[in-house]
Design an enzyme around this catalytic site. Structure first.
Site, PDB file in Angstrom:
ATOM      1  N   ASP A  13      -7.004  -6.325  -0.273  1.00 61.95           N
ATOM      2  CA  ASP A  13      -5.689  -6.697  -0.786  1.00 61.95           C
ATOM      3  C   ASP A  13      -5.481  -7.758  -2.031  1.00 61.95           C
ATOM      4  OD1 ASP A  13      -4.819  -4.636   0.680  1.00 61.95           O
ATOM      5  OD2 ASP A  13      -3.832  -5.991   2.049  1.00 61.95           O
ATOM      6  N   LYS A  55       6.361   6.808   6.619  1.00 65.73           N
ATOM      7  CA  LYS A  55       6.103   5.800   7.625  1.00 65.73           C
ATOM      8  C   LYS A  55       7.301   5.474   8.283  1.00 65.73           C
ATOM      9  CE  LYS A  55       2.230   3.729   5.191  1.00 65.73           C
ATOM     10  NZ  LYS A  55       1.763   2.298   4.549  1.00 65.73           N
ATOM     11  N   HIS A  86       0.988  -1.283   0.071  1.00 67.40           N
ATOM     12  CA  HIS A  86       0.213   0.065  -0.007  1.00 67.40           C
ATOM     13  C   HIS A  86       0.824   1.441  -0.166  1.00 67.40           C
ATOM     14  CE1 HIS A  86      -2.582  -2.747   2.891  1.00 67.40           C
ATOM     15  NE2 HIS A  86      -3.170  -2.771   1.386  1.00 67.40           N
ATOM     16  N   TYR A 102       3.044   2.068  13.200  1.00 67.24           N
ATOM     17  CA  TYR A 102       3.504   3.015  12.172  1.00 67.24           C
ATOM     18  C   TYR A 102       3.242   4.459  12.916  1.00 67.24           C
ATOM     19  CZ  TYR A 102       0.547  -0.688   9.696  1.00 67.24           C
ATOM     20  OH  TYR A 102      -0.135  -1.678   9.181  1.00 67.24           O
TER      21      TYR A 102
END
Length: 182
Positions: A169, A71, A61, A131
């Site tokens: 996904d 991130k 992603h 994250y």
């Protein structure tokens, strides 16, 4: 804190310095000063956390502008293979990836800036993954690529039959059909 650039420019592996004693350990999980000295300029706006069973695969992603995210990722408990793929069209390493093993034992972190697809697979049950992100989540900015695309050549360290994947996904495009916005 040791911050090392990977084989792909702007993608960094971070190893904190641990101070251990009979009580346990302590370490800095983020230092703005250390990051900026390494050339990483990030304004973090949100922290996220996930809990996953062994075999859970989240990715691949990213978010496109105006909501592109950098991130800083790490594992609190358990172990993952973490993947970042360069999708910057003008980059000499476009389409190449780096794999980092992150765990609650090794305390390593991975800086994944905007312009990279990101994903991970859990290698242990009850893995807690965090994250620290530079932009808020925006569903309309989501982009991604199918995790097992043969053109990417990623060795996830797990068989396809062991993978637990979200329905979303499973529907992502192949890399050859992906048009990068970066």
């Amino acid at each position: 804190m040791k911050i090392t650039e990977t084989k792909i420019k702007d993608l960094f592996l971070i190893e904190p310095k641990l101070w251990r004693d009979d009580r346990g350990y302590f370490y800095e999980s983020y230092s703005k000063k250390a990051f900026e000295e390494a050339g990483i300029y990030a304004d973090f706006v949100q922290d996220n956390q996930s809990l996953s069973e062994k075999g859970t695969l989240r990715g691949l992603h990213a978010q496109k502008d105006p909501s592109a995210q950098g991130k800083l990722v790490r594992v609190i408990k358990g172990r993952v293979l973490d993947i970042a793929i360069d999708i910057r069209k003008n980059s000499a390493t476009y389409g190449e990836h780096v794999i980092a093993e992150l765990s609650g034992e090794n305390h390593k972190m991975f800086w994944v800036p905007p312009g990279f697809l990101h994903g991970f697979v859990t290698l242990e049950d009850d893995t807690i993954f965090t994250y620290k992100v530079t932009n808020l989540y925006d569903k309309s900015s989501e982009i991604g690529v199918l995790w097992d695309d043969k053109d990417l050549g990623i060795n996830w360290g797990i068989s396809a039959s062991e993978v637990i994947l979200s329905e979303k996904d499973k529907e992502l495009p192949r890399f050859r059909d992906f048009v990068s916005p970066f």
